[in-house]
Design a protein around this motif. Structure first.
Motif, PDB file in Angstrom:
ATOM      1  N   TYR A  44       0.860  -1.180   0.000  1.00 42.57           N
ATOM      2  CA  TYR A  44       0.000   0.000   0.000  1.00 42.57           C
ATOM      3  C   TYR A  44       0.893   1.226   0.000  1.00 42.57           C
ATOM      4  N   THR A  45       0.707   2.061  -1.007  1.00 38.29           N
ATOM      5  CA  THR A  45       1.650   3.151  -1.240  1.00 38.29           C
ATOM      6  C   THR A  45       0.938   4.490  -1.154  1.00 38.29           C
ATOM      7  N   ILE A  46       1.565   5.443  -0.492  1.00 37.22           N
ATOM      8  CA  ILE A  46       0.930   6.713  -0.185  1.00 37.22           C
ATOM      9  C   ILE A  46       1.777   7.868  -0.718  1.00 37.22           C
ATOM     10  N   HIS A  47       1.147   8.993  -0.997  1.00 38.24           N
ATOM     11  CA  HIS A  47       1.841  10.197  -1.460  1.00 38.24           C
ATOM     12  C   HIS A  47       1.694  11.291  -0.417  1.00 38.24           C
ATOM     13  N   LYS A  48       2.812  11.938  -0.070  1.00 40.82           N
ATOM     14  CA  LYS A  48       2.779  12.991   0.939  1.00 40.82           C
ATOM     15  C   LYS A  48       3.667  14.157   0.520  1.00 40.82           C
ATOM     16  N   TYR A  49       3.129  15.367   0.674  1.00 42.44           N
ATOM     17  CA  TYR A  49       3.871  16.591   0.403  1.00 42.44           C
ATOM     18  C   TYR A  49       3.568  17.609   1.498  1.00 42.44           C
ATOM     19  N   TRP A  50       4.370  18.658   1.528  1.00 36.27           N
ATOM     20  CA  TRP A  50       4.165  19.698   2.541  1.00 36.27           C
ATOM     21  C   TRP A  50       2.816  20.383   2.383  1.00 36.27           C
ATOM     22  N   PHE A  51       2.281  20.386   1.148  1.00 37.29           N
ATOM     23  CA  PHE A  51       1.028  21.092   0.899  1.00 37.29           C
ATOM     24  C   PHE A  51      -0.196  20.189   1.075  1.00 37.29           C
ATOM     25  N   SER A  52      -0.003  18.924   1.432  1.00 40.21           N
ATOM     26  CA  SER A  52      -1.157  18.048   1.653  1.00 40.21           C
ATOM     27  C   SER A  52      -1.581  18.075   3.119  1.00 40.21           C
ATOM     28  N   ASP A  53      -0.814  17.445   3.991  1.00 36.93           N
ATOM     29  CA  ASP A  53      -1.140  17.456   5.420  1.00 36.93           C
ATOM     30  C   ASP A  53      -0.320  18.462   6.209  1.00 36.93           C
ATOM     31  N   GLY A  54       0.702  19.049   5.592  1.00 36.46           N
ATOM     32  CA  GLY A  54       1.629  19.876   6.345  1.00 36.46           C
ATOM     33  C   GLY A  54       2.467  19.021   7.274  1.00 36.46           C
ATOM     34  N   ASN A  56       2.198  17.281  10.230  1.00 34.32           N
ATOM     35  CA  ASN A  56       1.076  16.858  11.057  1.00 34.32           C
ATOM     36  C   ASN A  56       1.185  15.371  11.327  1.00 34.32           C
ATOM     37  N   THR A  57       1.879  15.015  12.379  1.00 29.88           N
ATOM     38  CA  THR A  57       2.092  13.594  12.677  1.00 29.88           C
ATOM     39  C   THR A  57       0.789  12.876  12.996  1.00 29.88           C
ATOM     40  N   GLU A  58      -0.186  13.591  13.571  1.00 29.27           N
ATOM     41  CA  GLU A  58      -1.472  12.948  13.849  1.00 29.27           C
ATOM     42  C   GLU A  58      -2.187  12.569  12.556  1.00 29.27           C
ATOM     43  N   ALA A  59      -2.115  13.439  11.560  1.00 25.64           N
ATOM     44  CA  ALA A  59      -2.709  13.127  10.257  1.00 25.64           C
ATOM     45  C   ALA A  59      -1.975  11.965   9.612  1.00 25.64           C
ATOM     46  N   TRP A  60      -0.658  11.930   9.721  1.00 27.39           N
ATOM     47  CA  TRP A  60       0.105  10.812   9.153  1.00 27.39           C
ATOM     48  C   TRP A  60      -0.269   9.501   9.841  1.00 27.39           C
ATOM     49  N   ASP A  61      -0.452   9.537  11.149  1.00 22.47           N
ATOM     50  CA  ASP A  61      -0.853   8.330  11.880  1.00 22.47           C
ATOM     51  C   ASP A  61      -2.152   7.753  11.325  1.00 22.47           C
ATOM     52  N   VAL A  62      -3.081   8.634  10.979  1.00 24.19           N
ATOM     53  CA  VAL A  62      -4.385   8.184  10.472  1.00 24.19           C
ATOM     54  C   VAL A  62      -4.286   7.740   9.020  1.00 24.19           C
ATOM     55  N   THR A  63      -3.684   8.576   8.170  1.00 23.71           N
ATOM     56  CA  THR A  63      -3.742   8.323   6.729  1.00 23.71           C
ATOM     57  C   THR A  63      -2.836   7.177   6.284  1.00 23.71           C
ATOM     58  N   PHE A  64      -1.775   6.878   7.019  1.00 18.96           N
ATOM     59  CA  PHE A  64      -0.958   5.707   6.705  1.00 18.96           C
ATOM     60  C   PHE A  64      -1.656   4.420   7.146  1.00 18.96           C
ATOM     61  N   TRP A  72       9.577  10.941  11.257  1.00 16.77           N
ATOM     62  CA  TRP A  72       8.377  10.141  11.516  1.00 16.77           C
ATOM     63  C   TRP A  72       8.468   8.782  10.822  1.00 16.77           C
ATOM     64  N   LEU A  73       8.942   8.769   9.575  1.00 16.85           N
ATOM     65  CA  LEU A  73       9.100   7.501   8.856  1.00 16.85           C
ATOM     66  C   LEU A  73      10.045   6.568   9.602  1.00 16.85           C
ATOM     67  N   LYS A  74      11.145   7.105  10.078  1.00 17.93           N
ATOM     68  CA  LYS A  74      12.117   6.280  10.807  1.00 17.93           C
ATOM     69  C   LYS A  74      11.516   5.752  12.108  1.00 17.93           C
ATOM     70  N   GLU A  75      10.806   6.602  12.827  1.00 17.94           N
ATOM     71  CA  GLU A  75      10.190   6.172  14.082  1.00 17.94           C
ATOM     72  C   GLU A  75       9.174   5.065  13.855  1.00 17.94           C
ATOM     73  N   ASN A  76       8.551   5.059  12.686  1.00 15.02           N
ATOM     74  CA  ASN A  76       7.518   4.065  12.375  1.00 15.02           C
ATOM     75  C   ASN A  76       8.032   2.946  11.478  1.00 15.02           C
ATOM     76  N   ASN A  77       9.363   2.920  11.287  1.00 10.18           N
ATOM     77  CA  ASN A  77      10.012   1.858  10.519  1.00 10.18           C
ATOM     78  C   ASN A  77       9.424   1.719   9.116  1.00 10.18           C
ATOM     79  N   ILE A  78       9.187   2.863   8.480  1.00  8.91           N
ATOM     80  CA  ILE A  78       8.759   2.886   7.074  1.00  8.91           C
ATOM     81  C   ILE A  78       9.894   3.521   6.288  1.00  8.91           C
ATOM     82  N   ARG A  79      10.670   2.704   5.621  1.00  4.74           N
ATOM     83  CA  ARG A  79      11.880   3.197   4.949  1.00  4.74           C
ATOM     84  C   ARG A  79      11.804   3.092   3.428  1.00  4.74           C
TER      85      ARG A  79
END
Length: 299
Positions: free
Chosen positions: A200-210, A212-220, A253-260
């Motif tokens: 499952y692959t996701i796209h993230k940019y500064w202009f999407s969620d900013g 926002n680690t809480e948003a990343w927690d949900v959307t990932f 955040w990626l490193k903390e969540n082991n998503i490399r």
């Protein structure tokens, strides 16, 4: 000294397989555009670019293309790309990025192209390149734009099932999120018997969620997906400082969540939102971005 060297060697032995298994990916676009060739090849040829990509420690290229490109049936430059990446041991994920070469597509069909047209294009391009062992995966459709998870699950299931039926046991599948690929919550194909080949692959940019680690927690949606990669992310080093803050915090955040496993956007300079690894002369490397990527890969 001997004990230290022995410990360092053991550490290296155990560390290397993990590093080597990472997808250290870069997006290199162009075949989905009106140019219908890879960006920056007007300055340096494909061989030069692949050599540089390899030198910088990328091991995967995500390669966008369009339905229009497939229908044009002009394969010369893409053939050269596959021969060159195979020779340099660079893996490839094909990304069905658009229907038309001039604009993004809401879903994998529209008023001019049927869903069958889309599926037939997948069959055509995969039939041509399936014999290249470095073609590892297919990103089934770039950035479904809606929020309708039911519709996207249904479409993605049909796409994956169609490709698997024509090329059984051959490819890894990359299934994106809803909302321009930015939300994996509820996207789920794990009941398929080959779900171990679905990422499952996701796209993230500064202009999407900013930032926002809480948003990343949900959307990932980490708890409900075994395999996750970032299909696109990037930023400008000569833009607002907020972009740098986003990039650094996102890597943390990626490193903390082991998503490399990620595919950075993009190789060439001419992406308006992010710039690229190559600067405007198509030759100079943006070393700030490389340093951040190496931090993600090796630290």
């Amino acid at each position: 000294m001997y004990i230290y060297m022995k410990f360092s060697l053991l550490k290296l032995i155990f560390f290397l397989p993990t590093v080597n298994s990472l997808i250290r990916g870069i997006n290199w676009f162009g075949f989905e555009t009106e140019y219908k060739n890879l960006m920056c090849t007007w300055v340096n040829d494909i061989e030069w670019n692949i050599n540089k990509i390899k030198e910088l420690d990328f091991n995967y290229i995500r390669l966008p293309f369009s339905l229009e490109f497939v229908n044009d049936n002009n394969w010369k430059n893409m053939d050269l790309f596959f021969r060159t990446t195979h020779r340099h041991n660079i893996n490839v994920v094909l990304d069905f990025h658009r229907l038309d070469s001039t604009h993004q597509s809401f879903r994998p069909y529209d008023n001019h192209h049927t869903f069958d047209d889309f599926l037939d294009a997948w069959k055509t391009i995969l039939e041509r390149y399936k014999h290249f062992p470095n073609l590892k995966g297919v990103d089934i459709f770039n950035e479904y734009q809606g929020n309708n998870v039911v519709e996207w699950n249904n479409l993605s299931r049909q796409i994956v099932s169609f490709i698997e039926s024509n090329f059984p046991d051959r490819f890894e599948y990359y299934v994106g999120g809803v909302r321009w690929g930015g939300n994996l919550y509820g996207v789920q194909l794990d009941d398929l018997p080959y779900n171990d080949r679905i990422t499952y692959t996701i796209h993230k940019y500064w202009f999407s969620d900013g930032v926002n680690t809480e948003a990343w927690d949900v959307t990932f949606d980490k708890d409900n997906h075994k395999l996750i990669s970032v299909g696109e992310w990037g930023y400008k080093t000569d833009g607002d400082d907020y972009e740098r803050v986003f990039a650094q915090q996102f890597v943390n955040w990626l490193k903390e969540n082991n998503i490399r496993d990620t595919f950075f956007w993009t190789w060439s300079f001419n992406s308006g939102d992010t710039g690229g690894i190559l600067k405007g002369d198509c030759t100079t490397i943006d070393n700030e971005k490389i340093t951040l990527l190496h931090n993600l890969w090796y630290n």
